[in-house]
Write a protein that holds these residues in place. Structure first.
Motif, PDB file in Angstrom:
ATOM      1  N   PHE A  22      31.223  52.357  36.384  1.00  0.00           N
ATOM      2  CA  PHE A  22      30.686  52.219  37.712  1.00  0.00           C
ATOM      3  C   PHE A  22      29.011  52.355  37.199  1.00  0.00           C
ATOM      4  O   PHE A  22      28.564  53.534  36.837  1.00  0.00           O
ATOM      5  N   ASN A  23      28.577  51.178  37.213  1.00  0.00           N
ATOM      6  CA  ASN A  23      27.201  51.373  37.190  1.00  0.00           C
ATOM      7  C   ASN A  23      26.396  50.375  38.182  1.00  0.00           C
ATOM      8  O   ASN A  23      27.210  49.450  38.830  1.00  0.00           O
ATOM      9  N   GLU A  24      25.109  50.139  37.991  1.00  0.00           N
ATOM     10  CA  GLU A  24      24.420  49.345  39.196  1.00  0.00           C
ATOM     11  C   GLU A  24      24.652  47.779  39.092  1.00  0.00           C
ATOM     12  O   GLU A  24      25.090  47.483  39.883  1.00  0.00           O
ATOM     13  N   LYS A  25      25.076  47.332  37.802  1.00  0.00           N
ATOM     14  CA  LYS A  25      25.395  45.975  37.772  1.00  0.00           C
ATOM     15  C   LYS A  25      26.872  45.607  37.928  1.00  0.00           C
ATOM     16  O   LYS A  25      27.099  44.758  38.764  1.00  0.00           O
ATOM     17  N   GLU A  26      27.948  46.552  37.825  1.00  0.00           N
ATOM     18  CA  GLU A  26      29.083  46.431  38.212  1.00  0.00           C
ATOM     19  C   GLU A  26      29.170  46.559  39.637  1.00  0.00           C
ATOM     20  O   GLU A  26      30.166  46.004  40.197  1.00  0.00           O
ATOM     21  N   ALA A  27      28.555  47.508  40.331  1.00  0.00           N
ATOM     22  CA  ALA A  27      28.571  47.838  41.721  1.00  0.00           C
ATOM     23  C   ALA A  27      27.925  46.432  42.433  1.00  0.00           C
ATOM     24  O   ALA A  27      28.575  45.928  43.491  1.00  0.00           O
ATOM     25  N   GLY A  28      27.039  45.780  42.005  1.00  0.00           N
ATOM     26  CA  GLY A  28      26.473  44.612  42.395  1.00  0.00           C
ATOM     27  C   GLY A  28      27.569  43.444  42.344  1.00  0.00           C
ATOM     28  O   GLY A  28      27.931  42.771  43.482  1.00  0.00           O
ATOM     29  N   LYS A  29      28.206  43.467  41.077  1.00  0.00           N
ATOM     30  CA  LYS A  29      29.598  42.311  41.045  1.00  0.00           C
ATOM     31  C   LYS A  29      30.298  42.657  41.925  1.00  0.00           C
ATOM     32  O   LYS A  29      31.110  41.645  42.577  1.00  0.00           O
ATOM     33  N   SER A  30      30.602  43.861  42.366  1.00  0.00           N
ATOM     34  CA  SER A  30      31.808  44.344  43.241  1.00  0.00           C
ATOM     35  C   SER A  30      31.660  43.768  44.719  1.00  0.00           C
ATOM     36  O   SER A  30      32.739  43.606  45.337  1.00  0.00           O
ATOM     37  N   LEU A  31      30.619  43.806  44.992  1.00  0.00           N
ATOM     38  CA  LEU A  31      30.305  43.191  46.407  1.00  0.00           C
ATOM     39  C   LEU A  31      30.964  41.894  46.547  1.00  0.00           C
ATOM     40  O   LEU A  31      31.055  41.376  47.948  1.00  0.00           O
ATOM     41  N   PHE A  32      30.983  41.123  45.664  1.00  0.00           N
ATOM     42  CA  PHE A  32      31.671  39.706  45.604  1.00  0.00           C
ATOM     43  C   PHE A  32      33.062  40.132  46.483  1.00  0.00           C
ATOM     44  O   PHE A  32      33.376  38.918  47.039  1.00  0.00           O
ATOM     45  N   TRP A  33      33.693  40.825  45.981  1.00  0.00           N
ATOM     46  CA  TRP A  33      35.095  41.066  46.397  1.00  0.00           C
ATOM     47  C   TRP A  33      35.193  41.731  47.602  1.00  0.00           C
ATOM     48  O   TRP A  33      36.505  41.694  48.442  1.00  0.00           O
ATOM     49  N   PHE A  34      34.230  42.091  48.295  1.00  0.00           N
ATOM     50  CA  PHE A  34      34.449  42.825  49.578  1.00  0.00           C
ATOM     51  C   PHE A  34      34.993  42.306  50.848  1.00  0.00           C
ATOM     52  O   PHE A  34      35.943  42.637  51.389  1.00  0.00           O
ATOM     53  N   PRO A  35      34.605  40.835  50.851  1.00  0.00           N
ATOM     54  CA  PRO A  35      35.113  40.299  51.914  1.00  0.00           C
ATOM     55  C   PRO A  35      36.815  40.093  51.807  1.00  0.00           C
ATOM     56  O   PRO A  35      37.311  39.770  52.796  1.00  0.00           O
ATOM     57  N   TRP A  36      37.151  39.645  50.747  1.00  0.00           N
ATOM     58  CA  TRP A  36      38.429  39.340  50.369  1.00  0.00           C
ATOM     59  C   TRP A  36      39.563  40.318  50.260  1.00  0.00           C
ATOM     60  O   TRP A  36      40.547  40.210  50.872  1.00  0.00           O
ATOM     61  N   ILE A  37      38.761  41.760  49.769  1.00  0.00           N
ATOM     62  CA  ILE A  37      40.051  42.643  50.025  1.00  0.00           C
ATOM     63  C   ILE A  37      39.818  43.263  51.420  1.00  0.00           C
ATOM     64  O   ILE A  37      40.858  43.370  51.933  1.00  0.00           O
ATOM     65  N   ALA A  38      38.720  43.099  52.259  1.00  0.00           N
ATOM     66  CA  ALA A  38      38.968  43.077  53.677  1.00  0.00           C
ATOM     67  C   ALA A  38      39.897  42.327  54.524  1.00  0.00           C
ATOM     68  O   ALA A  38      40.466  42.433  54.970  1.00  0.00           O
ATOM     69  N   PHE A  39      39.744  40.921  53.953  1.00  0.00           N
ATOM     70  CA  PHE A  39      40.794  39.914  54.451  1.00  0.00           C
ATOM     71  C   PHE A  39      42.291  40.178  54.225  1.00  0.00           C
ATOM     72  O   PHE A  39      42.944  40.418  55.335  1.00  0.00           O
ATOM     73  N   VAL A  40      42.435  40.640  53.235  1.00  0.00           N
ATOM     74  CA  VAL A  40      43.825  41.102  52.685  1.00  0.00           C
ATOM     75  C   VAL A  40      44.375  42.559  53.751  1.00  0.00           C
ATOM     76  O   VAL A  40      45.298  42.478  54.423  1.00  0.00           O
ATOM     77  N   MET A  41      43.318  43.299  53.719  1.00  0.00           N
ATOM     78  CA  MET A  41      43.551  44.549  54.652  1.00  0.00           C
ATOM     79  C   MET A  41      43.742  44.069  56.018  1.00  0.00           C
ATOM     80  O   MET A  41      44.836  44.749  56.845  1.00  0.00           O
TER      81      MET A  41
END
Length: 242
Positions: A22-41
């Motif tokens: 968990f760092n700034e770079k990985e946090a930024g990369k994780s944003l890409f997955w937000f809509p798709w995880i939300a879609f599944v939820m």
């Protein structure tokens, strides 16, 4: 893979016992997955609501709401409540920030909690929403949050807001738009493009209010955008598409 696991751990309460970086770079990369995880939820919530809808609309709505908050653990509700207490206090900027950081729950926080949950329950009990439609609503709202992250400043008091904003990639944001548009066109047609556009406008509206109130956005405000945005999507569907 690390960014995906990080996003799942952050957005859900699924018991994934994996150490992630968990760092700034990985946090930024994780944003890409937000809509798709939300879609599944959202699809899961829609499935649960539909599965029990024939038992009774009220029971179906209750089951959908229960699945909704079991999946995300009420992650965004705290932000909604803090934002409501602060923004509706009608105080000067520094005092608004203090109120938002105060762990005490005020009247406006309780009202916001009750009205948002009751509003979601009412729509789920009144309108049959298919899983893919609910998935689109959830993903659209996260695009609204991403719009806020990319195009509006973080408040100086927000460590979490600044953390994600510094690692965010606009190229990733544009790609997310293309993917979501393709999903919508393939599954529901161009009329449903209305929802991500409306969600982004909603996110921008609350972001402008936050900039005026406290000089930028915080993690609490992002949570408020999610909770109110989800209700906004349901209301729009109930009014215009049911």
């Amino acid at each position: 893979m690390n960014s995906l696991l990080l996003a799942i751990q952050f957005l859900t309460r699924l018991p994934i016992q994996v150490d992630t970086e968990f760092n700034e770079k990985e946090a930024g990369k994780s944003l890409f997955w937000f809509p798709w995880i939300a879609f599944v939820m959202g699809a899961v919530v829609g499935f649960v609501n539909n599965f029990f809808y024939d038992v009774g609309p009220l029971f179906g709505a209750f089951s959908g709401i229960l699945a909704w908050y079991l999946l995300n653990g009420g992650l965004h509700m705290d932000g909604l409540m803090d934002t409501a207490d602060g923004f509706l206090s009608n105080r000067e900027r520094d005092r608004v920030v203090e109120i938002m950081h105060d762990s005490t729950i005020g009247v406006f926080a309780v009202l916001a909690l009750v009205l948002v949950v009751l509003g979601k329950f009412s729509v789920l009990a009144s309108v049959a929403i298919q899983p893919v439609e609910m998935g689109i609503f959830f993903a659209s709202v996260r695009m609204g949050v991403l719009t806020a992250i990319h195009y509006f400043p973080s408040a100086s008091s927000s460590s979490m807001g600044n953390f994600f904003k510094r690692g965010a990639s606009k190229n990733s944001y544009y790609l997310q738009w293309l993917i979501l548009a393709a999903i919508i066109l393939f599954t529901r047609g161009k009329s449903f493009l209305f929802f991500p556009v409306a969600a982004c406008l909603w996110g921008a509206l609350l972001s402008r209010l936050s900039v005026r109130k406290i000089g930028g956005l915080t993690g609490d405000v992002y949570g408020a955008i999610v909770e109110t945005g989800e209700l906004f999507m349901l209301i729009l569907f109930g009014v215009f598409f049911s």
